[in-house]
Structures are given as structure tokens and as C-alpha cells.
Design an enzyme around this catalytic site. Structure first.
Site, PDB file in Angstrom:
ATOM      1  CB  SER A  44       9.326   1.373  -4.515  1.00 30.06           C
ATOM      2  OG  SER A  44       8.794   0.242  -5.147  1.00 30.06           O
ATOM      3  N   GLY A  45       8.577  -0.388  -1.645  1.00 31.33           N
ATOM      4  CA  GLY A  45       9.020  -1.544  -0.951  1.00 31.33           C
ATOM      5  C   GLY A  45       9.580  -1.196   0.054  1.00 31.33           C
ATOM      6  CG  HIS A  92      -3.053   0.962  -4.242  1.00 31.72           C
ATOM      7  ND1 HIS A  92      -4.265   0.282  -4.790  1.00 31.72           N
ATOM      8  CD2 HIS A  92      -2.231   0.404  -4.715  1.00 31.72           C
ATOM      9  CE1 HIS A  92      -4.187  -0.881  -5.095  1.00 31.72           C
ATOM     10  NE2 HIS A  92      -2.808  -0.872  -5.298  1.00 31.72           N
ATOM     11  CG  ASP A 107     -23.408   8.189   7.474  1.00 28.57           C
ATOM     12  OD1 ASP A 107     -24.284   9.075   7.389  1.00 28.57           O
ATOM     13  OD2 ASP A 107     -23.294   7.541   8.780  1.00 28.57           O
ATOM     14  CE1 TYR A 116     -23.076  12.163  12.352  1.00 28.27           C
ATOM     15  CE2 TYR A 116     -21.115  13.201  11.818  1.00 28.27           C
ATOM     16  CZ  TYR A 116     -21.646  12.337  12.558  1.00 28.27           C
ATOM     17  OH  TYR A 116     -21.045  11.132  13.138  1.00 28.27           O
ATOM     18  CB  SER A 137       5.677   0.388  -8.331  1.00 28.81           C
ATOM     19  OG  SER A 137       4.829  -0.294  -7.584  1.00 28.81           O
ATOM     20  CG  ASP A 138       0.752   1.161  -6.915  1.00 31.04           C
ATOM     21  OD1 ASP A 138       0.330   0.656  -7.942  1.00 31.04           O
ATOM     22  OD2 ASP A 138       1.048   0.878  -5.707  1.00 31.04           O
ATOM     23  N   GLY A 152       0.898  -1.393  -0.112  1.00 27.06           N
ATOM     24  CA  GLY A 152      -0.030   0.017  -0.032  1.00 27.06           C
ATOM     25  C   GLY A 152       0.716   1.228  -0.003  1.00 27.06           C
ATOM     26  CG  ASN A 153       0.946   3.235  -2.800  1.00 30.78           C
ATOM     27  OD1 ASN A 153       0.011   3.981  -3.282  1.00 30.78           O
ATOM     28  ND2 ASN A 153       1.350   2.245  -3.310  1.00 30.78           N
TER      29      ASN A 153
END
Length: 228
Positions: A44-45, A94, A119, A226, A74-75, A27-28
């Protein structure tokens, strides 16, 4: 450079394992400085328990590294495309969070079955079409961004702050990196709720438009009431 944004992006990335949205480095999170046209993103990584503010990578909107000693996620091309196409967002997440990824692998959008969903997401959370062989074999991460924006041709990304990429996983966004993580957490929760709802009642239907409107608009509409 961009020390405040780097700190915000670091803290947002560290929230992913806290909320159990990631395993290993799956994820990132990124954030954008709109005035300067620069994006801060996770390298990355790199394991989350090793991340520091100095590891954050600064890139411009064409993907050139402006500051940082490590390779950006990488994304990154997906993030950059979304920032360029969705000018109202300030942070992107992500992950491969389990329940949202289950829906992505099934190739199904997540219907608005209850008010928790309503919501935050103004209708069914969409799933993209499958990517073509040409898209996968080409500039894959950029094409991932393009298939997302194709899915949003008739959707407002501010009213629908998340998407499922077919066979891949979820992307979520928000006004800043922290808000993007918040929306990613909610996306995962409503994905879990929806899957379990269908286990109990395979014929469950989405809530009415009236109830959807009431819950979404009381938090996000012109006359929202709200909260404080």
C-alpha cells in the site's frame, strides 16, 4: 517464497506507469498461486519507482500476511474476493486510468462500438450499480468485490475481463498478472475511443452481433485462428 510470482507481479506493477494507467500510487496488480492458495500483491502507498521484489506482499485467501514487511494494498479484499469467485483468473489490476474512470464516474458501461473492443471484450463492458451507504460504511473493499461479482451474475469473466465500479474506476483481470495489465491497457484505450466516438456522433450504435462474434471468436473461440 513464490519468487517467480513476485517477479511477475513486480513487473506487472511497473508496467502501469509505463502505459500511463496510474498517477502517483493510484493502482495495484496482484497474482495468485492457485495450488498454494497464496496471492502476491503490491504494498500500500509505495511509489512505483521505489518498488522492489522484496516489497511484494504475500497473503493467504483470508487476507493474512504470510510474507512481507509492508502492508498489502488497501484493495486486497477486493482482489481476494474476485480470485475466490472467478477461479479461471490468475492476475488482477485496479487503476484509476482517466478514460475508464470517466465512464465509471458517469455510471455507464462501455458499448462495443468497434472491432478493437470486440477483440478483447465480448460485449459491453459493464458498470456496477452504485454501492449503498451500508456497503460503503462497512467492509468497503470486500463489498466492492461483491458488487463486481453481482454484476457478473450472467457474464463470463473470461469473456469479459474487466469492469467499471460505479463512481470509482476500472478493475481488469487475466490469466496472469501480465495478461491482466494487457487487458487493463485495452480497456483504457477502448474507453477513450468510445468517449471520442460519441463526441463525433452522439447517436453511434454498437457493432452488430455478427461482427462482434467474428472478432471475438477468431481470437478466443474454439476455432480461433488469429495470431501464431
Amino acid at each position: 517464497m513464490l519468487e517467480e510470482l513476485k517477479q511477475a507481479v513486480l513487473e506487472a506493477n511497473l508496467q502501469l506507469p509505463q502505459y500511463r494507467l496510474v498517477t502517483f500510487t493510484w493502482g495495484n496488480v496482484s497474482g495468485i498461486d492457485r495450488e498454494r492458495g497464496l496471492v502476491v500483491i503490491k504494498p500500500s502507498g509505495v511509489a512505483y519507482d521505489k518498488l522492489t521484489i522484496d516489497d511484494m506482499v504475500v497473503v493467504d485467501l483470508t487476507g493474512n500476511v504470510v510474507e512481507g514487511d509492508l502492508k498489502p494494498s488497501s484493495d486486497t479484499p477486493t482482489h481476494l474476493w474476485l480470485y475466490k469467485q472467478f477461479p479461471g483468473i490468475g492476475g488482477i489490476v485496479h487503476t484509476h486510468s482517466t478514460w475508464a474512470t470517466v465512464w465509471a464516474q458517469a455510471g455507464k458501461g462501455i458499448p462495443a462500438l468497434g472491432t478493437t473492443h470486440a477483440d478483447y471484450f465480448y460485449g459491453e463492458i459493464p458498470c456496477t450499480r452504485p454501492m449503498t451507504n451500508e456497503e460503503i460504511q462497512g467492509a468497503y473493499e470486500l463489498e466492492t468485490g461483491k458488487v463486481i461479482t453481482e454484476t457478473f451474475r450472467f457474464l463470463d469473466p473470461l469473456q469479459m475481463p474487466g469492469v467499471l465500479v460505479h463512481g470509482h474506476g476500472p478493475f481488469a483481470w487475466g490469466k496472469d498478472p501480465a495478461n491482466a495489465v494487457h487487458n487493463a491497457v485495452v480497456l483504457e484505450e477502448v474507453a477513450k475511443m468510445a468517449a471520442r466516438t460519441y463526441m463525433l456522433n452522439p447517436n453511434a450504435k454498437p457493432i452488430s452481433q455478427t461482427l462482434l462474434d467474428r472478432h471475438y471468436l477468431r481470437k478466443h473461440g474454439a476455432n480461433a485462428y488469429y495470431g501464431q
